[in-house]
Motif scaffolding. Structure first.
Motif, short mmCIF file in Angstrom:
data_model
loop_
_atom_site.label_atom_id
_atom_site.label_comp_id
_atom_site.label_asym_id
_atom_site.label_seq_id
_atom_site.Cartn_x
_atom_site.Cartn_y
_atom_site.Cartn_z
N ARG A 29 -100.96 91.15 -23.30
CA ARG A 29 -100.11 92.33 -23.18
C ARG A 29 -98.71 92.05 -23.73
NH1 ARG A 29 -99.11 93.54 -17.40
NH2 ARG A 29 -97.36 92.15 -17.73
N PHE A 30 -98.17 90.87 -23.44
CA PHE A 30 -96.83 90.55 -23.92
C PHE A 30 -96.81 90.31 -25.42
CE2 PHE A 30 -96.08 89.04 -19.44
CZ PHE A 30 -95.30 90.13 -19.12
N SER A 31 -97.87 89.78 -25.99
CA SER A 31 -97.88 89.55 -27.42
C SER A 31 -98.02 90.85 -28.19
CB SER A 31 -99.00 88.58 -27.80
OG SER A 31 -100.26 89.17 -27.55
N GLN A 32 -98.59 91.88 -27.59
CA GLN A 32 -98.75 93.16 -28.27
C GLN A 32 -97.48 93.99 -28.22
OE1 GLN A 32 -102.10 94.88 -26.34
NE2 GLN A 32 -103.59 93.75 -27.52
N THR A 33 -96.52 93.65 -27.39
CA THR A 33 -95.30 94.44 -27.29
C THR A 33 -94.18 93.90 -28.17
OG1 THR A 33 -94.59 93.18 -25.36
CG2 THR A 33 -95.83 95.19 -24.94
N LYS A 34 -94.50 92.97 -29.06
CA LYS A 34 -93.48 92.47 -29.98
C LYS A 34 -93.45 93.33 -31.23
CE LYS A 34 -93.18 87.59 -28.89
NZ LYS A 34 -93.31 86.25 -29.43
N CYS A 35 -92.28 93.44 -31.82
CA CYS A 35 -92.13 94.16 -33.08
C CYS A 35 -92.71 93.31 -34.20
CB CYS A 35 -90.66 94.44 -33.34
SG CYS A 35 -90.32 95.20 -34.94
N GLY A 36 -93.46 93.94 -35.09
CA GLY A 36 -94.06 93.21 -36.19
C GLY A 36 -93.05 92.81 -37.25
N CYS A 38 -89.40 92.31 -36.76
CA CYS A 38 -88.34 91.36 -36.37
C CYS A 38 -88.79 90.37 -35.31
CB CYS A 38 -87.11 92.12 -35.90
SG CYS A 38 -87.36 93.06 -34.39
N GLY A 39 -89.86 90.66 -34.57
CA GLY A 39 -90.36 89.74 -33.56
C GLY A 39 -89.77 89.91 -32.18
N ARG A 40 -88.86 90.87 -32.02
CA ARG A 40 -88.27 91.11 -30.70
C ARG A 40 -89.25 91.88 -29.83
NH1 ARG A 40 -82.59 93.84 -31.73
NH2 ARG A 40 -83.71 94.69 -33.49
N TYR A 41 -89.07 91.75 -28.51
CA TYR A 41 -89.90 92.51 -27.59
C TYR A 41 -89.44 93.96 -27.55
CZ TYR A 41 -91.86 88.19 -25.82
OH TYR A 41 -92.52 86.99 -25.72
N ARG A 42 -90.41 94.87 -27.60
CA ARG A 42 -90.11 96.30 -27.53
C ARG A 42 -90.23 96.75 -26.09
NH1 ARG A 42 -93.74 99.56 -29.90
NH2 ARG A 42 -95.28 97.93 -30.01
N ILE A 43 -89.35 97.65 -25.68
CA ILE A 43 -89.40 98.23 -24.35
C ILE A 43 -89.74 99.70 -24.53
CG2 ILE A 43 -88.10 98.77 -22.27
CD1 ILE A 43 -86.38 96.31 -22.88
N GLY A 46 -91.65 103.71 -27.97
CA GLY A 46 -91.01 104.14 -29.21
C GLY A 46 -90.92 103.02 -30.24
N ARG A 47 -90.27 103.34 -31.34
CA ARG A 47 -90.09 102.37 -32.41
C ARG A 47 -89.04 101.35 -32.02
NH1 ARG A 47 -89.48 105.52 -37.96
NH2 ARG A 47 -89.29 103.35 -38.61
N CYS A 48 -89.06 100.24 -32.72
CA CYS A 48 -88.08 99.18 -32.49
C CYS A 48 -86.72 99.61 -33.01
CB CYS A 48 -88.55 97.90 -33.18
SG CYS A 48 -87.46 96.49 -32.91
N SER A 49 -85.67 99.06 -32.43
CA SER A 49 -84.31 99.42 -32.86
C SER A 49 -83.98 98.88 -34.25
CB SER A 49 -83.29 98.92 -31.84
OG SER A 49 -83.35 97.51 -31.76
N CYS A 50 -84.78 97.93 -34.77
CA CYS A 50 -84.51 97.40 -36.10
C CYS A 50 -84.99 98.36 -37.19
CB CYS A 50 -85.18 96.03 -36.29
SG CYS A 50 -86.97 96.11 -36.49
N GLY A 51 -85.77 99.37 -36.80
CA GLY A 51 -86.26 100.34 -37.77
C GLY A 51 -87.62 100.01 -38.31
N GLY A 52 -88.20 98.91 -37.89
CA GLY A 52 -89.53 98.52 -38.36
C GLY A 52 -90.62 99.32 -37.69
#
Length: 54
Positions: A29-36, A38-43, A46-52
């Motif tokens: 579950r934790f590995s699936q919540t990372k942004c593809g 930038c690699g940061r965890y998403r909360i 929605g989309r990641c704050s990096c725009g990816g």
């Protein structure tokens, strides 16, 4: 007596660390919540704050 308490505490902490490293307890579950991107965890969902897209 104090030595027994310290020893039990260290054993307990070691068991907790061992369970924390196991990937079958929430690891997928934790590995699936990372942004593809930038690699940061998403909360949230929605989309990641990096725009990816990750």
């Amino acid at each position: 007596m104090v030595f027994k308490i310290v020893l039990l505490f260290l054993v307990f902490m070691g068991v907790l660390a061992w369970f924390g490293k196991m990937h079958w307890i929430g690891g997928k579950r934790f590995s699936q919540t990372k942004c593809g991107a930038c690699g940061r965890y998403r909360i949230g969902k929605g989309r990641c704050s990096c725009g990816g897209q990750g």
